[in-house]
Every structure is written in C-alpha cells, then in structure tokens.
Motif scaffolding. Structure first.
Motif, PDB file in Angstrom:
ATOM      1  N   LYS A   1       0.807  -1.221   0.000  1.00  0.00           N
ATOM      2  CA  LYS A   1       0.000   0.000   0.000  1.00  0.00           C
ATOM      3  C   LYS A   1       0.842   1.273   0.000  1.00  0.00           C
ATOM      4  CE  LYS A   1      -3.847  -2.277   0.107  1.00  0.00           C
ATOM      5  NZ  LYS A   1      -4.711  -2.328  -1.111  1.00  0.00           N
ATOM      6  N   PHE A   2       1.994   1.221   0.665  1.00  0.00           N
ATOM      7  CA  PHE A   2       2.753   2.462   0.860  1.00  0.00           C
ATOM      8  C   PHE A   2       4.186   2.407   0.309  1.00  0.00           C
ATOM      9  CE2 PHE A   2      -0.300   1.990   4.375  1.00  0.00           C
ATOM     10  CZ  PHE A   2      -1.096   3.102   4.119  1.00  0.00           C
ATOM     11  N   GLY A   3       4.501   1.367  -0.452  1.00  0.00           N
ATOM     12  CA  GLY A   3       5.826   1.272  -1.052  1.00  0.00           C
ATOM     13  C   GLY A   3       6.035   2.353  -2.095  1.00  0.00           C
ATOM     14  N   SER A   4       7.277   2.573  -2.450  1.00  0.00           N
ATOM     15  CA  SER A   4       7.624   3.615  -3.414  1.00  0.00           C
ATOM     16  C   SER A   4       6.962   3.356  -4.766  1.00  0.00           C
ATOM     17  CB  SER A   4       9.142   3.669  -3.593  1.00  0.00           C
ATOM     18  OG  SER A   4       9.493   4.572  -4.613  1.00  0.00           O
ATOM     19  N   LYS A   5       6.388   4.391  -5.338  1.00  0.00           N
ATOM     20  CA  LYS A   5       5.773   4.290  -6.660  1.00  0.00           C
ATOM     21  C   LYS A   5       6.772   4.607  -7.768  1.00  0.00           C
ATOM     22  CE  LYS A   5       1.961   3.453  -4.539  1.00  0.00           C
ATOM     23  NZ  LYS A   5       1.514   2.035  -4.428  1.00  0.00           N
TER      24      LYS A   5
ATOM     25  N   LEU B   1      11.070  -0.328  -2.020  1.00  0.00           N
ATOM     26  CA  LEU B   1      12.054   0.421  -2.793  1.00  0.00           C
ATOM     27  C   LEU B   1      11.562   0.848  -4.169  1.00  0.00           C
ATOM     28  CD1 LEU B   1      15.141  -1.833  -1.979  1.00  0.00           C
ATOM     29  CD2 LEU B   1      14.762   0.496  -1.131  1.00  0.00           C
ATOM     30  N   GLY B   2      10.460   0.242  -4.625  1.00  0.00           N
ATOM     31  CA  GLY B   2       9.982   0.549  -5.971  1.00  0.00           C
ATOM     32  C   GLY B   2      10.577  -0.380  -7.019  1.00  0.00           C
ATOM     33  N   ILE B   3      11.153  -1.487  -6.565  1.00  0.00           N
ATOM     34  CA  ILE B   3      11.685  -2.498  -7.487  1.00  0.00           C
ATOM     35  C   ILE B   3      10.611  -3.566  -7.655  1.00  0.00           C
ATOM     36  CG2 ILE B   3      13.502  -4.217  -7.884  1.00  0.00           C
ATOM     37  CD1 ILE B   3      15.219  -2.479  -5.932  1.00  0.00           C
ATOM     38  N   ARG B   4       9.984  -3.569  -8.799  1.00  0.00           N
ATOM     39  CA  ARG B   4       8.822  -4.429  -8.970  1.00  0.00           C
ATOM     40  C   ARG B   4       9.011  -5.415 -10.113  1.00  0.00           C
ATOM     41  NH1 ARG B   4       5.105  -2.164  -5.667  1.00  0.00           N
ATOM     42  NH2 ARG B   4       5.339   0.033  -5.195  1.00  0.00           N
TER      43      ARG B   4
END
Length: 244
Positions: free
Chosen positions: A118-122, A160-163
């Motif tokens: 929900k709150f991870g880096s976009k 971290l925004g690593i998806r």
C-alpha cells in the motif's frame, strides 16, 4: 514418522518455502500439531527437496548471475546480513522456535506485506548497492520462525519501488545461498543417517509442491500484491492464540 505425516510436512515445506507465509513457522506449527518428533536428517532432506525446483526454475537466471560480476556482487551483499546475524545470534534464534512465538511473527509478516503493497515507493528503481543491503536487512528478520523470507524480500522490493520480474528474480535468487547454508549447517549436525520410505516420499512431496508454489509466486510477484497472504497470516495467528 508415518508416511502420511511425512507427506503433509513435505507439502507444507514446499508450499511455504516460496509463498510469503514462512516455511519455518509452518513447520514448527505442523510438527507440533501432528505430534512428530524433530528429526534433523528429515529437515535436511526437505531442504534438498525445495532446492531442486529453485535451481530448475531459475537455472537461466543463475547462469546470468554467475556471468555478471555486478549481479553476483549484489547477491553476496544481500546475503551478508543474515549470515552475520545467524553466526552471532544463532543460539538466541533457536530459542524462538516455539509455537508461542508464531502469532507475533505471523502478524509481523502480514504487516510488512500489507504496508509494502500500500505504501511502497511508486517510483521505479533498479537494484543497486543500497537496495541490495536493504534486501539483506529484511531477509535477516526471516531467521525467526513465522517471519517469511520470501515475504520479507519481496516486500523490500515493494518498499524500494523495485517491482515485477526484477524483484521476484532477486528475491528468489537470494533463497539459493540461504537454503544451501541451512542444508549444510543441519547436515553437519546430523549424528545418524536413516533413509526410510516416509522420508523419501516426504522429500518428493516437498519438491513437487515447491515447483507449484514457485511458479505461482513468480506470477503473483509481478503484480506486487500480497493482501490475500496478509489476511491468511492474521487469521492463522488468531487461530493459534484461540486454540493453543
């Protein structure tokens, strides 16, 4: 150990090693529920069973990592924190392997899965030195039973925004040294080796269920959404508190 008990424990190990719900926590719980004695040799066989699907599914990525100094360096960096924690605090960690500890650990895993989603880096990032360190720190928590290793590492990527595939590939590649180290450490402590039909069948069950869980998680990890696992862990924690 009876054959049906070995099959159950094998399936539990295979599924939960790669699903973000903690294999160590589930094995502690199911071993207690089934009334099975702890057997280090069987634990080693289960680790071998789950190592096989990991090597097969990620064989291409393993070769790429071996050929790339940068990827190999980041993987080593991500492994160091857990290695140090296990070396210096191994005895204390062993004391946590009890059913009483599991509810708090399951809630912790549920929380990091939910919060990271929900709150991870976009903002999209690629893995670098700093992010490899963060993966390693998150994996260290998973030395405790009930805190998922795959869940911690996948959540690290979300934070971290690593998806997508980069996150899932790195998170599961981190399993290789951990599972191998667990296998080696337990193998050193074995005093008696005793193969039985139950042990062999249990190992096969771990291998087959591990394949299923790993392929499923590769697909789920691309979306970075783990809310369903958070709900499951919260319900499981509540059940342990109510019925233990």
């Amino acid at each position: 150990m009876k054959i049906w008990q070995a099959i159950v424990l094998g399936i539990v190990q295979g599924l939960t090693e790669f699903l973000p719900v903690s294999s160590s926590g589930h094995l502690v719980l199911f071993t207690h529920m089934l009334g099975c004695p702890q057997n280090m040799f069987f634990d080693v066989l289960l680790h071998i069973g789950t190592l096989v699907p990991l090597v097969v599914v990620f064989r291409a990525e393993i070769f790429k990592t071996i050929k790339s100094i940068k990827k190999l360096f980041f993987l080593v960096i991500a492994t160091i924190p857990a290695g140090l924690a296990g070396y210096f605090f191994g005895d204390k960690i062993e004391e946590a392997f009890s059913v009483e500890f599991l509810p708090a650990a399951f809630v912790f895993t549920a929380a990091i899965l939910f919060i990271s989603e929900k709150f991870g880096s976009k903002k999209r990032r690629n893995i670098g030195f700093g992010s490899a360190c963060f993966y390693g720190i998150m994996q260290t928590f998973a030395l405790l039973p009930g805190i998922s290793r795959s869940g911690s590492c996948l959540s690290a990527g979300n934070f971290l925004g690593i998806r997508g595939e980069e996150n899932s590939d790195f998170a599961f590649m981190m399993s290789l040294p951990v599972i191998t180290a667990s296998f080696a450490l337990e193998a050193v402590g074995i005093k008696t080796f005793g193969f039985s039909a139950a042990y062999i069948i249990g190992t096969i069950a771990a291998c087959v269920s591990g394949f299923i869980a790993l392929i499923l998680m590769k697909k789920i990890a691309k979306s970075g959404k783990y809310s369903a696992f958070s709900v499951y862990l919260l319900l499981l924690a509540a059940a342990i508190i109510l019925f233990s």
